[in-house]
Every structure is written in structure tokens, then in C-alpha cells.
Design a protein around this motif. Structure first.
Motif, mmCIF file in Angstrom:
data_model
loop_
_atom_site.group_PDB
_atom_site.id
_atom_site.type_symbol
_atom_site.label_atom_id
_atom_site.label_comp_id
_atom_site.label_asym_id
_atom_site.label_seq_id
_atom_site.Cartn_x
_atom_site.Cartn_y
_atom_site.Cartn_z
ATOM 1 N N ARG A 1 0.680 -1.197 0.098
ATOM 2 C CA ARG A 1 0.102 -0.066 0.043
ATOM 3 C C ARG A 1 0.806 1.491 -0.159
ATOM 4 O O ARG A 1 0.413 2.218 0.492
ATOM 5 N N SER A 2 2.091 1.144 -0.649
ATOM 6 C CA SER A 2 2.854 2.282 -0.659
ATOM 7 C C SER A 2 2.216 3.286 -1.576
ATOM 8 O O SER A 2 1.229 3.237 -2.359
ATOM 9 N N ARG B 1 1.601 -4.925 5.708
ATOM 10 C CA ARG B 1 2.071 -5.748 6.872
ATOM 11 C C ARG B 1 1.354 -6.086 7.958
ATOM 12 O O ARG B 1 1.654 -7.150 8.662
ATOM 13 N N ILE C 1 10.753 -5.636 -7.332
ATOM 14 C CA ILE C 1 12.148 -5.689 -8.126
ATOM 15 C C ILE C 1 13.287 -5.865 -6.950
ATOM 16 O O ILE C 1 13.510 -5.038 -6.295
ATOM 17 N N THR D 1 6.879 1.374 -16.466
ATOM 18 C CA THR D 1 7.170 2.686 -15.745
ATOM 19 C C THR D 1 7.598 3.868 -16.519
ATOM 20 O O THR D 1 6.730 4.755 -16.661
HETATM 21 P P1 NAP Z 1 7.704 -0.108 -0.153
HETATM 22 O O1 NAP Z 1 7.335 1.578 -0.191
HETATM 23 O O2 NAP Z 1 8.696 -0.782 0.626
HETATM 24 O O3 NAP Z 1 6.020 -0.813 0.214
HETATM 25 C C1 NAP Z 1 6.147 -2.060 0.475
HETATM 26 C C2 NAP Z 1 4.822 -2.320 0.815
HETATM 27 O O4 NAP Z 1 4.482 -3.739 1.277
HETATM 28 C C3 NAP Z 1 4.151 -1.689 2.179
HETATM 29 O O5 NAP Z 1 2.748 -1.086 1.760
HETATM 30 C C4 NAP Z 1 4.126 -2.684 3.156
HETATM 31 O O6 NAP Z 1 3.188 -2.486 4.303
HETATM 32 C C5 NAP Z 1 3.610 -3.945 2.309
HETATM 33 N N1 NAP Z 1 3.919 -5.167 2.852
HETATM 34 C C6 NAP Z 1 4.944 -5.556 3.696
HETATM 35 N N2 NAP Z 1 5.112 -6.896 3.938
HETATM 36 C C7 NAP Z 1 3.750 -7.346 3.522
HETATM 37 C C8 NAP Z 1 3.353 -8.681 3.555
HETATM 38 N N3 NAP Z 1 3.813 -9.645 4.239
HETATM 39 N N4 NAP Z 1 2.209 -8.613 2.900
HETATM 40 C C9 NAP Z 1 1.552 -7.384 2.343
HETATM 41 N N5 NAP Z 1 2.151 -6.468 2.324
HETATM 42 C C10 NAP Z 1 3.179 -6.569 2.821
HETATM 43 O O7 NAP Z 1 7.822 -0.395 -1.798
HETATM 44 P P2 NAP Z 1 7.401 0.176 -2.916
HETATM 45 O O8 NAP Z 1 7.991 1.333 -3.330
HETATM 46 O O9 NAP Z 1 5.821 -0.043 -3.161
HETATM 47 O O10 NAP Z 1 7.838 -1.033 -3.969
HETATM 48 C C11 NAP Z 1 7.570 -2.394 -3.914
HETATM 49 C C12 NAP Z 1 8.314 -3.154 -4.692
HETATM 50 O O11 NAP Z 1 7.926 -2.777 -6.123
HETATM 51 C C13 NAP Z 1 9.797 -3.139 -4.587
HETATM 52 O O12 NAP Z 1 10.421 -4.312 -4.849
HETATM 53 C C14 NAP Z 1 10.224 -2.004 -5.524
HETATM 54 O O13 NAP Z 1 11.466 -2.076 -5.987
HETATM 55 C C15 NAP Z 1 9.292 -2.420 -6.948
HETATM 56 N N6 NAP Z 1 8.953 -1.364 -7.866
HETATM 57 C C16 NAP Z 1 8.855 -1.664 -9.151
HETATM 58 C C17 NAP Z 1 8.615 -0.639 -9.761
HETATM 59 C C18 NAP Z 1 8.589 -1.126 -11.316
HETATM 60 O O14 NAP Z 1 8.832 -0.143 -12.164
HETATM 61 N N7 NAP Z 1 8.311 -2.494 -11.675
HETATM 62 C C19 NAP Z 1 8.222 0.579 -9.602
HETATM 63 C C20 NAP Z 1 8.166 0.816 -8.311
HETATM 64 C C21 NAP Z 1 8.644 -0.129 -7.126
HETATM 65 P P3 NAP Z 1 3.130 -1.382 5.109
HETATM 66 O O15 NAP Z 1 2.660 -0.268 4.411
HETATM 67 O O16 NAP Z 1 2.298 -1.766 6.243
HETATM 68 O O17 NAP Z 1 4.318 -1.162 5.696
#
Ligand code: NAP
Length: 287
Positions: free
Chosen positions: A165-166, A189, A230, A265
Motif C-alpha cells: 500500500r505504498s 504488513r 524488483i 514505468t
Molecule cells: P515500499 O514502499 O517498501 O512498500 C511495500 C509495501 O508492502 C508496504 O505497503 C508494506 O506494508 C507492504 N508489505 C510488507 N510486507 C507485506 C506482507 N507480508 N504482505 C503484504 N504486504 C506487505 O515499496 P514500493 O516502493 O511500493 O515497492 C514495492 C516493490 O516494487 C519493490 O520491490 C520495488 O523495487 C518495486 N517497484 C517496482 C517498480 C517497477 O517499475 N516495476 C516501481 C516501483 C517499485 P506497510 O504499508 O504496512 O508497511
């Protein structure tokens, strides 16, 4: 065995569309402009920014990178953002995150004009998304929606489960799916038993950043699985959140990592820049 979603091919298609839109804008006397603000030398950021700028140029856009030193003050970054807001050659302003610790990312993003916020992170764009009004949408979830459309995945009425939920991926992803009339569950989380929710998903999207999180027993047979994660393994390999080999045996459609969501993206960023330029021109013609 699941069909593999080819993000590279769809991103290529989006870029070809953007090229046509750039030409159409050119015929009306406008070159869409993207300005990227990069602070410091964070290596992945330097790489991403270079890629964004090169792609924008390759499509005929005006592209500038403002590379600022690590120790620049927050006020100076904001002053630059405001100059870019006022610059008519610039239609999209992107502040590359993360910023160094002494600069508050939210304060800076809040100062980007919502009309030029091509990352879709400004609270006004988030509000417009939630209100169902035309907004500049966050690039990665917008890319996921485009992949679903390209592969004719029905969304209306389906159960979509979003893991994460980022502000940049998970939350806008859930809102875009809801806007397309899916029934949406968002896990984070603190969710008790996310696997149990995931198993009920027609469309399962993982945006957590934890390799191997989504195993085959999290997936309903015939589900569509989109892996936004990623992650770099100890061996230096790039992997997603999904156990690709095992989940491919169960899902109907799946995105690989790399060459799945990743390429979308930047393509959507370029599309957003064009959209911002098109809207600016329309406002100028009929204010
Ligand atoms: P982030 O800000 O670290 O957010 C991660 C989210 O996952 C948080 O909301 C967290 O919950 C939740 N989470 C943690 N453990 C969990 C679980 N066991 N079950 C369900 N949810 C859980 O990361 P982000 O920026 O959104 O990025 C996420 C991933 O996508 C990363 O690997 C990043 O590298 C990738 N990404 C890829 C692209 C692309 O172009 N493909 C673009 C952006 C990001 P809480 O809110 O409660 O902490």
C-alpha cells in the motif's frame, strides 16, 4: 502453464504511440518537455534518470536533467521546482526519489504543480484519482492497468488483491482497479493471513519487495498474477516477489521479472508528459 505477459513489447507499443503524439503536438507548435530533478549520486537513481532522459529525447521530447549536489538545501530544491513550474517549455516535472535525508520528499513533491506532476504523486492528483476525475496517474500502476488491458484481462466485477500500500505503487494500484470496477482487497504488513486473501484473487498484484513471498499456494488456479517487485538476490540476480516457476504452473497469465512491469514505468512517464503537454495546449486554446 501460464501465458507470459511481455512488458517489453507493450512498453514498445506505448512508446510508439507517444512518438505519434509528440509529432501531433509538434504540428501544433509544441515540443513536450520533461524536467528531472536529481539530488546526489545514489547510483540506481543516476541510472534511472539517465534512462528516462534518453528515452524522452529519443521520442523527440525536450528533456533536461537538473543534477544537484548532495548537500543542496531543501529551499534551493523547492526554488528550482518553482522555476520549472513556471517554465512553459517544461510540461512534466519529476523529482527523483529518494532524496537525501535532510530534504523532505513530501514537502518537495507538494510544491510541484499538479498539472506537471508526471509521477502522479501530488496529493491533488491522488485526490482526483480517488474522485474519478482526470488526473496524472502514478506510472507503475498505470503501466499495470495497461498490461491488463493489452491482454484483455476482465477487471469489472473481479476480485483484485493488491499486496502493498505504498504511495507510489500499492495505494494508487488499488484505486485504479476500484475505478475500473474491480472488488479490491489491499494487504499490508499488518494484514492477518495475506495468503488467504491472495488465494481468493482473480487478479493478484504483488508490490512488496520481498523475493519468494508469493508461492504457488497463494494463487488460485487460473488467476492473473502481476509481479511489481524488483529485488536483487545475493548473487546479483534481479527477481520479483513471486515464485515464478511454481506460480506459472497454476496461473493463467503472469508477468516475469525482469521484462514484465518494469519497462512499463518509464513508458507511462513519457505518456504522462505528453498528456500534460496536450492538456496545457488545450487549456491555452480554450481556457
Ligand atoms: P515500499 O514502499 O517498501 O512498500 C511495500 C509495501 O508492502 C508496504 O505497503 C508494506 O506494508 C507492504 N508489505 C510488507 N510486507 C507485506 C506482507 N507480508 N504482505 C503484504 N504486504 C506487505 O515499496 P514500493 O516502493 O511500493 O515497492 C514495492 C516493490 O516494487 C519493490 O520491490 C520495488 O523495487 C518495486 N517497484 C517496482 C517498480 C517497477 O517499475 N516495476 C516501481 C516501483 C517499485 P506497510 O504499508 O504496512 O508497511
Amino acid at each position: 502453464m501460464a501465458q507470459i505477459i511481455d512488458g517489453t513489447a507493450v512498453a514498445e507499443k506505448v512508446r510508439a504511440e507517444v512518438k505519434d503524439r509528440v509529432a501531433a503536438l509538434g504540428a501544433r507548435g509544441v515540443v513536450p518537455g520533461l524536467a528531472v530533478v536529481l539530488v546526489g549520486e545514489h547510483p540506481p537513481s543516476v541510472l534511472y534518470v539517465r534512462k528516462k532522459a534518453e528515452m524522452a529525447k529519443a521520442l523527440g521530447m525536450h528533456s533536461v536533467v537538473h543534477h544537484l549536489s548532495e548537500d543542496i538545501s531543501e529551499d534551493e530544491v523547492i526554488a528550482l521546482v518553482e522555476r520549472l513550474n513556471a517554465d512553459p517549455r517544461v510540461h512534466g516535472v519529476l523529482v527523483q526519489l529518494p532524496l537525501p535525508g535532510h530534504i523532505d520528499g513530501r514537502t518537495v513533491i507538494d510544491r510541484v504543480s499538479p498539472l506537471k506532476d508526471v509521477d502522479g504523486l501530488h496529493p491533488v492528483n491522488i485526490g482526483w484519482l480517488q474522485a474519478g476525475r482526470p488526473a496524472l496517474l502514478a506510472c507503475t500502476p498505470q503501466g499495470v492497468m495497461r498490461l491488463l488491458r493489452e491482454y484483455e484481462v476482465p477487471v469489472l466485477g473481479r476480485h483484485a488483491v493488491v499486496l502493498g500500500r505504498s504511495a507510489i505503487v500499492g495505494r494508487p494500484m488499488s484505486w485504479m482497479l476500484l475505478r475500473s470496477h474491480a472488488t479490491v482487497t489491499t494487504c499490508h504488513r499488518h494484514t492477518v493471513d495475506p495468503a488467504a486473501h491472495a488465494r481468493t484473487a482473480d487478479i493478484l498484484i504483488s508490490a512488496v519487495g520481498r523475493p519468494g513471498l508469493v508461492t504457488a499456494d497463494w494463487v488460485k488456479p487460473g488467476a492473473v498474477v502481476i509481479d511489481v517487485g524488483i529485488n536483487r538476490t545475493a548473487e546479483g540476480k534481479v527477481v520479483g516477489d513471486v515464485d515464478f516457476a511454481a506460480v506459472s504452473e497454476k496461473a493463467a497469465l503472469i508477468t516475469p521479472v525482469p521484462r514484465g512491469v518494469g519497462p512499463m514505468t518509464v513508458a507511462m512517464l513519457l505518456s504522462n508528459t505528453c498528456l500534460a503537454a496536450e492538456r496545457a495546449l488545450d487549456r491555452a486554446v480554450s481556457p
